[in-house]
Design an enzyme around this catalytic site. Structure first.
Site, short mmCIF file in Angstrom:
data_model
loop_
_atom_site.label_atom_id
_atom_site.label_comp_id
_atom_site.label_asym_id
_atom_site.label_seq_id
_atom_site.Cartn_x
_atom_site.Cartn_y
_atom_site.Cartn_z
N LYS A 37 28.34 40.50 3.49
CA LYS A 37 28.16 39.15 4.05
C LYS A 37 29.06 39.01 5.27
O LYS A 37 30.19 39.53 5.29
CB LYS A 37 28.51 38.12 2.98
CG LYS A 37 28.12 36.70 3.32
CD LYS A 37 28.36 35.80 2.11
CE LYS A 37 27.98 34.36 2.37
NZ LYS A 37 28.13 33.51 1.17
N SER A 112 24.44 30.87 -0.03
CA SER A 112 24.55 31.20 1.36
C SER A 112 24.55 32.71 1.64
O SER A 112 24.48 33.12 2.79
CB SER A 112 25.84 30.59 1.94
OG SER A 112 26.96 31.08 1.25
N SER A 136 26.62 30.89 -4.31
CA SER A 136 25.97 31.63 -3.22
C SER A 136 25.63 33.07 -3.49
O SER A 136 25.08 33.74 -2.63
CB SER A 136 26.83 31.55 -1.98
OG SER A 136 26.59 30.32 -1.36
N1 GLN Z 1 25.29 25.58 -1.77
C1 GLN Z 1 26.69 25.39 -2.01
C2 GLN Z 1 27.35 24.77 -0.81
O1 GLN Z 1 26.67 24.50 0.14
C3 GLN Z 1 27.33 26.68 -2.40
C4 GLN Z 1 27.49 27.58 -1.24
C5 GLN Z 1 28.40 28.74 -1.50
O2 GLN Z 1 28.60 29.16 -2.64
N2 GLN Z 1 28.97 29.23 -0.43
O3 GLN Z 1 28.53 24.54 -0.80
#
Ligand code: GLN
Length: 440
Positions: A37, A112, A136
């Site tokens: 990532k 994400s 995510s």
């Molecule tokens: N969808 C969640 C957020 O927007 C989790 C995202 C994540 O784990 N980075 O914070």
């Protein structure tokens, strides 16, 4: 799925958009290939964490997780597209390319770590490092039909990870093969002097343990699409036939995890983003005749996306004098209640189980019509385990009438990755997974 051929990497990426940066090499020299990532710093590739404010940033060091993968013989072939700084559920909040679902390119990969799930679903024998703050890893794993594990908080060093929420961020693994989770988590796990929040832990050497009982919270059965509910119920039957006892339980705290998370995560994010001002990293070509705060503002206004700005506002508000007891401190109390609820249930069960996401991967046109709040709400099943710091894993468990993958998420007690890895390997033997047809 297709084999990884570096001469075709660019064309594959043109279609699926999984990589922000890619290797320029012509052949893989390492003993295995992996991607990471783009919020994990890497020496030889630009690292932007999905944000235009970091464009041009080429770190001088590798994140510990990447360094360990390389030391084990791995070759980094790409940095994967993601929501800006991890702020999102569909990777559609990326400052760059938005990854497209290999099962249907009109649909999102989830987020994400969307690019990581996409790469894991597209390339054979490929493993990708993802990061989870509120879900995510599991969300995109579920949307792209692959396995994904987020370990116990502190299991893997966060050194070199561009912080979203320091008390929540965890680095984990995505792959189409269950056995990869054990193999690669073993490589990246361990205490690291460079990250004081990585924990002293016994050697990561989990054995095999059969899943004897799971608890299914009634709260986790609410708000599911028909397809998700039926695939999940069918999977429960399969688990029963494998000898697992299933008990429906009540976990009332789960409902409060999502609002508490958005207070905690944005509070931490708003302080973390203060360092991006057009001076130290990334974008720096500004008008130096401006006063310093105008100079900073000019960068932040221009290069942060809407969601990053929204979270700075929200997180600054929840930490303000006069409000922090009502929001931030309250959210910390809720977090403790969620942890206690997991401990109570996991004292008598091996794992807690629910679907990973309440629906299958949505279409981009539907995402464009979603409010920020609707997107936040979509995470109600993945967030509780994340604020508790407990290890959790999504495994593919069915396909919707739209042909899109469905996942279910197992949550285990702190440091009990052993049960998750065992479940994944047993599940892979009985579940017939479909691979996306990849064309370029
Ligand atoms: N969808 C969640 C957020 O927007 C989790 C995202 C994540 O784990 N980075 O914070």
């Amino acid at each position: 799925m297709i084999g990884l051929d570096l001469s075709k990497l660019k064309s594959v990426n043109d279609k699926y958009g999984m990589f922000h940066a890619m290797t320029e090499k012509e052949s893989v020299e390492g003993s295995f290939h992996f991607s990471a990532k783009d919020n994990l710093t890497s020496k030889d590739m630009e690292t932007c964490s999905g944000s235009r404010i970091l464009e041009g940033y080429r770190p001088a060091f590798d994140a510990t997780a990447i360094a360990k993968m390389r030391a084990a013989g791995g070759e980094l072939v790409g940095k994967t597209n993601m929501d800006e700084f991890g702020f999102g559920t569909f990777s559609a909040n990326s400052g760059f390319e938005v990854p497209r679902n290999p099962f249907d390119t009109e649909r999102a990969c989830g987020g994400s770590s969307g690019g990581s799930a996409c790469a894991a679903a597209v390339f054979e024998d490929h493993v990708s490092l993802g990061v989870s703050t509120g879900g995510s890893i599991c969300c995109p794993a579920s949307f792209c039909g692959v396995y994904g594990i987020a370990p116990t908080y502190g299991r893997v060093s966060r050194y070199g990870l561009i912080d979203y929420g320091n008390s929540l961020d965890k680095i984990g693994i995505l792959s189409s093969k269950a056995t990869d989770l054990r193999k690669y988590l073993g490589i990246i796990a361990g205490k690291d002097e460079k990250d004081p929040t990585s924990c002293v832990q016994p050697d990561f050497n989990p054995g095999y343990r059969k899943l004897s009982s799971v608890a299914v919270p009634k709260e986790g059965m609410e708000g599911l699409s028909k397809d998700v509910e039926s695939a999940f119920r069918k999977s429960l039957e399969t688990l029963e036939s494998m000898g697992t006892e299933i008990e429906f339980v009540e976990m009332p705290s789960l409902k409060y995890a999502m609002p508490a998370y958005y207070v905690l995560a944005t509070s931490e994010a708003s302080t973390n983003l203060a360092r991006y001002v057009g001076m130290r990293y990334g974008q720096q070509e500004g008008d130096l005749s401006l006063k310093f705060d105008d100079y900073f503002t000019s960068f932040r206004s221009e290069y942060f996306g809407d969601e990053a700005k929204r979270r700075i506002l929200l997180g600054t508000f929840t930490r303000m004098v006069g409000f922090r007891d009502r929001y931030y401190a309250k959210a910390l109390q809720v977090r403790k209640v969620v942890i206690d609820d997991y401990k109570r249930i996991l004292a008598t069960h091996d794992a807690v189980l629910a679907p990973t996401m309440p629906f299958t991967a949505p279409r981009f046109d539907d995402i464009a019509n979603m409010s920020a709040l609707d997107a936040y709400k979509a995470d109600y099943l993945t967030i509780p385990a994340n604020i508790a710091g407990t290890p959790h894993m999504s495994v593919p468990c069915g396909y919707g009438s739209d042909g899109m993958p469905i996942g279910m998420q197992f949550v285990a007690d702190h440091w009990d990755e052993e049960i998750l890895l065992s479940v994944a390997e047993d599940w892979e033997k009985v579940f017939e997974s479909k691979k996306p047809e990849v064309t370029i």
